[in-house]
Design a protein around this motif. Structure first.
Motif, PDB file in Angstrom:
ATOM      1  N   GLY A  96      -1.075   4.710  -7.511  1.00 37.54           N
ATOM      2  CA  GLY A  96      -1.515   3.360  -7.852  1.00 37.54           C
ATOM      3  C   GLY A  96      -0.374   2.522  -8.413  1.00 37.54           C
ATOM      4  O   GLY A  96       0.795   2.908  -8.309  1.00 37.54           O
ATOM      5  N   PRO A  97      -0.724   1.382  -9.039  1.00 34.68           N
ATOM      6  CA  PRO A  97       0.295   0.417  -9.485  1.00 34.68           C
ATOM      7  C   PRO A  97       1.275   0.961 -10.515  1.00 34.68           C
ATOM      8  O   PRO A  97       2.336   0.373 -10.707  1.00 34.68           O
ATOM      9  N   SER A  98       0.960   2.078 -11.185  1.00 33.21           N
ATOM     10  CA  SER A  98       1.911   2.604 -12.173  1.00 33.21           C
ATOM     11  C   SER A  98       3.053   3.360 -11.505  1.00 33.21           C
ATOM     12  O   SER A  98       4.026   3.735 -12.169  1.00 33.21           O
ATOM     13  N   ALA A 110       0.844  -1.201   0.000  1.00 35.64           N
ATOM     14  CA  ALA A 110       0.000   0.000   0.000  1.00 35.64           C
ATOM     15  C   ALA A 110       0.874   1.243   0.000  1.00 35.64           C
ATOM     16  O   ALA A 110       1.747   1.385   0.856  1.00 35.64           O
ATOM     17  N   LEU A 111       0.627   2.123  -0.966  1.00 34.95           N
ATOM     18  CA  LEU A 111       1.448   3.340  -1.095  1.00 34.95           C
ATOM     19  C   LEU A 111       0.633   4.587  -0.756  1.00 34.95           C
ATOM     20  O   LEU A 111      -0.472   4.771  -1.264  1.00 34.95           O
ATOM     21  N   THR A 112       1.196   5.421   0.121  1.00 29.65           N
ATOM     22  CA  THR A 112       0.621   6.738   0.388  1.00 29.65           C
ATOM     23  C   THR A 112       1.652   7.772  -0.014  1.00 29.65           C
ATOM     24  O   THR A 112       2.823   7.645   0.361  1.00 29.65           O
ATOM     25  N   VAL A 113       1.231   8.778  -0.802  1.00 28.78           N
ATOM     26  CA  VAL A 113       2.173   9.827  -1.219  1.00 28.78           C
ATOM     27  C   VAL A 113       1.812  11.126  -0.502  1.00 28.78           C
ATOM     28  O   VAL A 113       0.649  11.549  -0.514  1.00 28.78           O
ATOM     29  N   LYS A 114       2.813  11.707   0.176  1.00 34.72           N
ATOM     30  CA  LYS A 114       2.615  13.004   0.836  1.00 34.72           C
ATOM     31  C   LYS A 114       3.516  14.016   0.148  1.00 34.72           C
ATOM     32  O   LYS A 114       4.631  13.675  -0.241  1.00 34.72           O
ATOM     33  N   LYS A 141       6.027  -0.739  -8.465  1.00 36.15           N
ATOM     34  CA  LYS A 141       6.622  -1.671  -9.441  1.00 36.15           C
ATOM     35  C   LYS A 141       7.908  -2.260  -8.874  1.00 36.15           C
ATOM     36  O   LYS A 141       8.194  -3.448  -9.051  1.00 36.15           O
ATOM     37  N   ALA A 142       8.709  -1.415  -8.207  1.00 30.61           N
ATOM     38  CA  ALA A 142       9.961  -1.902  -7.616  1.00 30.61           C
ATOM     39  C   ALA A 142       9.659  -2.925  -6.524  1.00 30.61           C
ATOM     40  O   ALA A 142      10.326  -3.970  -6.431  1.00 30.61           O
TER      41      ALA A 142
END
Ligand code: C5P
Length: 321
Positions: free
Chosen positions: A76-78, A59-63, A83-84
């Motif tokens: 998201g997945p892109s 799960a990725l959160t970008v701040k 991907k890494a």
């Protein structure tokens, strides 16, 4: 290099880069350009933290540090970070890799800027998860994953100063002992790397023998740390194609040119495919004062005062426990 590490969580710094010298040797059959470039990591960082979850989700959160950047990278997945993570998991022998991870990416490096932010985030993810998941990937395995993700990603596994060839993924580290002071100017709008490369025409490129002389000379100047000579040699073949694509780059270039004429700036040019444009300075004081002046004269542009950084090992400074 890590900020914090225990058996369930880890934080890694992901530095930006600038290109001192970037030449295009030709277009390859795979559509990429054969390049030669000298790059250094700089003290402008994204931060990534990784925390093991109880399930198997990544799960990725970008701040974002700057409100105007919000939404500039996909969550998201892109996103290259996810991907890494998937790529490391796919080759990871450890059961721990079946555990999901909460990844928080704190963005300070502007996007579409030629500063390698997304590539550096991907490299930090490979290194971070290698430790957190106890994957025990060696440098070759990490390099292979990195090169699949993007041309600049392998460079960021160790950073520092390096000569990079091929698509950019073949790295020869350079022992550049001194750290150089820079001001990086980021115009309000960015430039897309594929878009800039699509405008490239190599009809009038100099012969390869001359290129080799220039790049060898450049390597020597970086090793002996002479700022004035380095400033004189700065070169980026992409600049002439990028400049007509974004007039803000031409505006910021003019300001760095004024600083050079005033004897403050030792050289200036586009970083990578832009839109960031940087100046090289002989001292921290000259760089800091110039950044203050630039901020006053160019509202809407961001100016980062930073210095080049040395290479790091790939363990994030952490030992898996
Ligand atoms: O490898 P990366 O995903 O960073 O490259 C982004 C785009 O930049 C490529 O799709 C290609 O259009 C261009 N590129 C290139 N030659 C390189 C590196 C990048 O043409 N050596």
């Amino acid at each position: 290099m890590n900020l914090f590490h225990d058996s369930i969580a880890l934080a890694v710094l992901a530095p930006a880069k600038v290109n001192w010298y970037l030449e295009l040797l030709g277009k390859r059959d795979d559509g990429f350009h054969q390049i030669e470039t000298f790059m250094s990591t700089v003290s402008l960082y994204d931060t990534l933290s990784f925390t093991l979850r109880d399930d198997d989700r990544l799960a990725l959160t970008v701040k974002y540090e700057h409100a105007e950047e919000v939404g500039s990278v996909p969550d998201g997945p892109s996103n290259l970070v996810l991907k890494a993570a998937e790529a490391v998991r796919a080759v990871c022998p450890s059961n721990v890799a079946q555990r999901g991870v909460d990844i928080v990416l704190h963005k300070r490096i502007p996007s579409a800027a030629g500063l390698g932010g997304a590539s550096s985030d991907a490299a930090a993810t490979i290194k971070g998860l290698n430790v957190l998941w106890k994957a025990a990937l060696d440098m070759r395995q990490m390099h292979d994953i990195a090169a699949e993700l993007g041309s600049d990603v392998p460079f960021f596994l160790t950073g520092g100063t390096a000569f990079c060839e091929g698509r950019g993924e073949l790295i020869s580290p350079i022992n550049a002992p001194s750290s150089h002071w820079l001001v990086i100017g980021k115009p309000p709008t960015g430039l897309s790397t594929p878009h800039v490369f699509s405008r490239v025409s190599l009809a009038d490129s100099p012969p390869v023998s001359r290129l080799q002389e220039t790049s060898a000379e450049f390597g020597l100047r970086l090793v002996d740390g002479r700022v004035t000579a380095t400033g004189r040699l700065l070169f980026n073949r992409l600049q002439r194609f990028a400049l007509p694509m974004n007039e803000e780059v031409a505006e910021v270039r003019k300001e760095f040119q004024l600083l050079q004429e005033m004897g403050r700036c030792s050289g200036h040019q586009l970083s990578g495919s832009g839109s960031s444009y940087f100046g090289l300075f002989r001292s921290k004081r000259l760089a800091t004062n110039s950044a203050v002046r630039l901020r006053g004269r160019m509202p809407g542009f961001r100016f980062y005062c930073c210095h080049t950084t040395g290479a790091v090992d790939t363990s994030c400074g952490a030992t898996a426990v």
